[in-house]
Design a protein around this motif. Structure first.
Motif, PDB file in Angstrom:
ATOM      1  N   VAL A   1      57.374  50.176  53.159  1.00 33.16           N
ATOM      2  CA  VAL A   1      56.110  50.049  52.703  1.00 33.16           C
ATOM      3  C   VAL A   1      55.762  48.504  52.762  1.00 33.16           C
ATOM      4  O   VAL A   1      54.808  48.115  53.565  1.00 33.16           O
ATOM      5  N   PRO A   2      56.492  47.536  52.323  1.00 31.06           N
ATOM      6  CA  PRO A   2      56.079  45.966  52.712  1.00 31.06           C
ATOM      7  C   PRO A   2      56.117  45.860  54.243  1.00 31.06           C
ATOM      8  O   PRO A   2      55.275  44.990  54.756  1.00 31.06           O
ATOM      9  N   LEU A   3      57.092  46.561  54.897  1.00 29.51           N
ATOM     10  CA  LEU A   3      57.014  46.160  56.409  1.00 29.51           C
ATOM     11  C   LEU A   3      55.770  46.875  57.152  1.00 29.51           C
ATOM     12  O   LEU A   3      55.089  45.901  58.071  1.00 29.51           O
ATOM     13  N   PHE A   4      55.378  47.707  56.797  1.00 27.80           N
ATOM     14  CA  PHE A   4      54.103  48.376  57.334  1.00 27.80           C
ATOM     15  C   PHE A   4      52.898  47.642  56.920  1.00 27.80           C
ATOM     16  O   PHE A   4      51.838  47.343  57.661  1.00 27.80           O
ATOM     17  N   ILE A   5      52.823  47.251  55.518  1.00 28.62           N
ATOM     18  CA  ILE A   5      51.802  46.099  55.106  1.00 28.62           C
ATOM     19  C   ILE A   5      51.703  45.028  55.890  1.00 28.62           C
ATOM     20  O   ILE A   5      50.788  44.427  56.115  1.00 28.62           O
TER      21      ILE A   5
ATOM     22  N   PHE B   1      58.341  39.417  50.400  1.00 34.28           N
ATOM     23  CA  PHE B   1      58.733  40.100  51.525  1.00 34.28           C
ATOM     24  C   PHE B   1      57.377  40.523  52.565  1.00 34.28           C
ATOM     25  O   PHE B   1      57.896  40.402  53.742  1.00 34.28           O
ATOM     26  N   VAL B   2      56.381  40.517  52.262  1.00 36.93           N
ATOM     27  CA  VAL B   2      55.336  40.846  53.188  1.00 36.93           C
ATOM     28  C   VAL B   2      55.086  39.568  53.573  1.00 36.93           C
ATOM     29  O   VAL B   2      54.749  39.571  54.953  1.00 36.93           O
ATOM     30  N   PHE B   3      55.010  38.503  52.886  1.00 35.54           N
ATOM     31  CA  PHE B   3      54.766  37.241  53.697  1.00 35.54           C
ATOM     32  C   PHE B   3      55.744  36.893  54.451  1.00 35.54           C
ATOM     33  O   PHE B   3      55.261  36.453  55.711  1.00 35.54           O
TER      34      PHE B   3
ATOM     35  N   VAL C   1      50.777  29.098  58.822  1.00 32.42           N
ATOM     36  CA  VAL C   1      49.501  28.689  58.400  1.00 32.42           C
ATOM     37  C   VAL C   1      48.769  29.987  58.151  1.00 32.42           C
ATOM     38  O   VAL C   1      48.093  29.995  57.218  1.00 32.42           O
ATOM     39  N   SER C   2      48.755  30.665  58.893  1.00 36.28           N
ATOM     40  CA  SER C   2      47.910  32.043  58.984  1.00 36.28           C
ATOM     41  C   SER C   2      48.086  32.972  57.823  1.00 36.28           C
ATOM     42  O   SER C   2      47.152  33.108  57.125  1.00 36.28           O
ATOM     43  N   PRO C   3      49.447  33.196  57.322  1.00 36.04           N
ATOM     44  CA  PRO C   3      49.667  33.993  56.168  1.00 36.04           C
ATOM     45  C   PRO C   3      49.231  33.070  55.053  1.00 36.04           C
ATOM     46  O   PRO C   3      48.704  33.743  54.067  1.00 36.04           O
ATOM     47  N   ILE C   4      49.299  31.893  55.173  1.00 33.91           N
ATOM     48  CA  ILE C   4      49.094  31.182  53.791  1.00 33.91           C
ATOM     49  C   ILE C   4      47.633  31.118  53.659  1.00 33.91           C
ATOM     50  O   ILE C   4      47.112  31.368  52.590  1.00 33.91           O
ATOM     51  N   LEU C   5      46.838  30.946  54.878  1.00 34.10           N
ATOM     52  CA  LEU C   5      45.322  31.088  54.499  1.00 34.10           C
ATOM     53  C   LEU C   5      44.976  32.599  53.853  1.00 34.10           C
ATOM     54  O   LEU C   5      44.044  32.655  53.126  1.00 34.10           O
ATOM     55  N   PHE C   6      45.712  33.647  54.243  1.00 34.46           N
ATOM     56  CA  PHE C   6      45.416  34.906  53.808  1.00 34.46           C
ATOM     57  C   PHE C   6      45.696  34.862  52.407  1.00 34.46           C
ATOM     58  O   PHE C   6      45.090  35.527  51.495  1.00 34.46           O
ATOM     59  N   VAL C   7      46.797  34.218  51.961  1.00 31.62           N
ATOM     60  CA  VAL C   7      47.024  34.211  50.543  1.00 31.62           C
ATOM     61  C   VAL C   7      46.196  33.596  49.611  1.00 31.62           C
ATOM     62  O   VAL C   7      45.911  34.029  48.527  1.00 31.62           O
ATOM     63  N   PHE C   8      45.563  32.524  49.968  1.00 31.11           N
ATOM     64  CA  PHE C   8      44.691  32.075  49.421  1.00 31.11           C
ATOM     65  C   PHE C   8      43.328  33.047  49.216  1.00 31.11           C
ATOM     66  O   PHE C   8      42.668  32.899  48.265  1.00 31.11           O
ATOM     67  N   PHE C   9      42.977  33.355  50.477  1.00 27.80           N
ATOM     68  CA  PHE C   9      41.924  34.621  50.427  1.00 27.80           C
ATOM     69  C   PHE C   9      42.093  35.732  49.317  1.00 27.80           C
ATOM     70  O   PHE C   9      41.092  35.725  48.804  1.00 27.80           O
ATOM     71  N   VAL C  10      43.412  36.023  49.286  1.00 27.28           N
ATOM     72  CA  VAL C  10      43.577  37.137  48.316  1.00 27.28           C
ATOM     73  C   VAL C  10      43.641  36.417  46.745  1.00 27.28           C
ATOM     74  O   VAL C  10      42.957  37.246  45.792  1.00 27.28           O
ATOM     75  N   ILE C  11      44.132  35.421  46.772  1.00 23.15           N
ATOM     76  CA  ILE C  11      43.919  34.856  45.112  1.00 23.15           C
ATOM     77  C   ILE C  11      42.277  34.421  44.971  1.00 23.15           C
ATOM     78  O   ILE C  11      42.000  34.736  43.693  1.00 23.15           O
TER      79      ILE C  11
END
Length: 403
Positions: free
Chosen positions: A37-41, A161-163, A70-80
């Motif tokens: 599940v985390p791998l597919f996400i 793990f997703v990150f 940087v790309s996943p960090i930007l995504f994390v800020f968007f989700v937050i």
């Protein structure tokens, strides 16, 4: 001399191979849930972030390891940010829970009086009936809430793990593609490379289309709920937009929840307008937004969607309900690209989709055979008619001779 003849297995053997493969696939999906599940996400989010990573590498000249981080960090800020907006609404909703409870009790009492006046069932009998069924209903509701909370907390626990999956998929994307191509025979490697690129392009468009669809539905719902004048318009609009990713079940749940809260905090006519607005927005989505934005690249029929959601929920819980549609979309793309699996892609697709390969062989073999059968039948009929006519003529001539 090399024997190029292919061995055709009996139908029962091929059927057993398919059933055993399905059994192993389901078994691996169940025992590997916490990994898959985390791998597919992470894989889906990596596809969404791939254009951003490439932009950083090509335009800003970032090293790949930096762009992949940087790309996943930007995504994390968007989700937050999204959770912060929803959190403010949830805090206000929590403050109004006592008032909400009092209004629900008042509505319940009014419903008891209405049933007593029109159906002759007194309040004592109503309470006895409710108490008989409340325990099982409460258990079911508690189980569902517990599953939802468990899935949510589980997703938060596996967020790290997703990150990491997103980071490493972006970092080693070329390496993974080369490995996949190398797994096949050299004469098929070019086709595999083309299929991988097509899957990547189509899935990016599909996932971006889903994101745009969620945003459009959220905006339209927010406008409609604001015009109606219900409380927590943005919260329920966002719920309708996000849960719309789960066809049928998601939008129905969000609508029922919004209507109940509106009924308790406002007027009954407002709850009715909530239901009408959801129906109108979903009609616009089904007839305009989805065909124009998502397009016909990946169209999975409704029966397969519903069946896939049920199977995914039984395997992976609430997370599986969200992942069912992208997984079916990926499977359909793979089936359409592999010649031997195209019938399964046709099964997953919508009815009325052109099937040139099927029509080609149908016209070449089955239709031609049908024409040959019809021609043979026509010849037989003509022959029978000629025989019968000759017999009639012979009989007439014998009658004339006898006379």
């Amino acid at each position: 001399m090399e024997n190029t003849d292919t061995i055709k297995l009996p139908f029962i053997v091929r059927l057993m191979c398919v059933l055993i493969s399905l059994y192993l696939l389901v078994y691996v999906s169940i025992i590997g849930q916490k990994i898959l599940v985390p791998l597919f996400i992470g894989f889906l989010i990596a596809l969404l972030l791939l254009p951003i990573a490439r932009l950083m590498e090509n335009k800003l000249k970032f090293p790949r390891i930096v762009s992949s981080l940087v790309s996943p960090i930007l995504f994390v800020f968007f989700v937050i940010g999204v959770f912060y907006l929803l959190g403010t609404q949830i805090v206000h909703f929590k403050d109004d829970v006592p008032e909400f409870k009092a209004q629900m009790l008042d509505l319940f009492h009014q419903a008891q009086v209405y049933i007593n006046d029109h159906f002759g069932v007194d309040e004592k009998q109503q309470l006895e009936y409710i108490s008989e069924n409340a325990e099982s209903t409460l258990k079911k509701g508690t189980t569902f809430v517990g599953q939802f909370v468990g899935a949510f907390t589980g997703m938060l626990a596996s967020a790290s793990f997703v990150f990491l999956y997103i980071f490493f998929i972006l970092l080693y994307r070329n390496h993974l593609v080369k490995f996949l191509i190398w797994c096949f025979n050299p004469k098929y490697q070019l086709k595999v490379k083309e299929a991988v690129l097509d899957i990547q392009i189509i899935m990016k468009k599909y996932l971006f289309g889903l994101m745009i669809q969620v945003v459009c539905i959220t905006i339209m719902m927010f406008i409609a709920f604001s015009i109606i004048g219900i409380k927590y318009a943005f919260l329920f609009a966002a719920l309708c937009g996000i849960l719309n990713l789960i066809p049928y079940v998601g939008i129905f749940s969000a609508t029922v929840l919004a209507a109940i809260v509106t009924l308790a905090t406002g007027e009954p006519i407002q709850a009715l307008w909530v239901i009408v607005s959801v129906i109108v927005v979903n009609s616009i989505d089904g007839n305009i937004i989805t065909p124009k934005i998502i397009g016909s690249k990946v169209q999975v029929n409704s029966f397969i969607v519903l069946f896939g959601i049920i199977v995914a929920e039984s395997l992976w819980g609430i997370a599986g309900m969200f992942l069912a549609i992208p997984l079916l979309a990926i499977l359909k793309i793979i089936f359409d690209k592999v010649e031997g699996l195209r019938p399964y892609g046709f099964l997953l697709g919508e009815d009325g989709v052109p099937t040139p390969l099927f029509e080609k062989y149908y016209n070449k073999y089955l239709y031609r055979r049908r024409l040959e059968n019809e021609e043979s039948v026509d010849k037989t009929l003509k022959k029978d008619l000629n025989v019968s006519e000759s017999e009639e003529l012979k009989e007439k001539n014998d009658n004339l001779n006898n006379s």
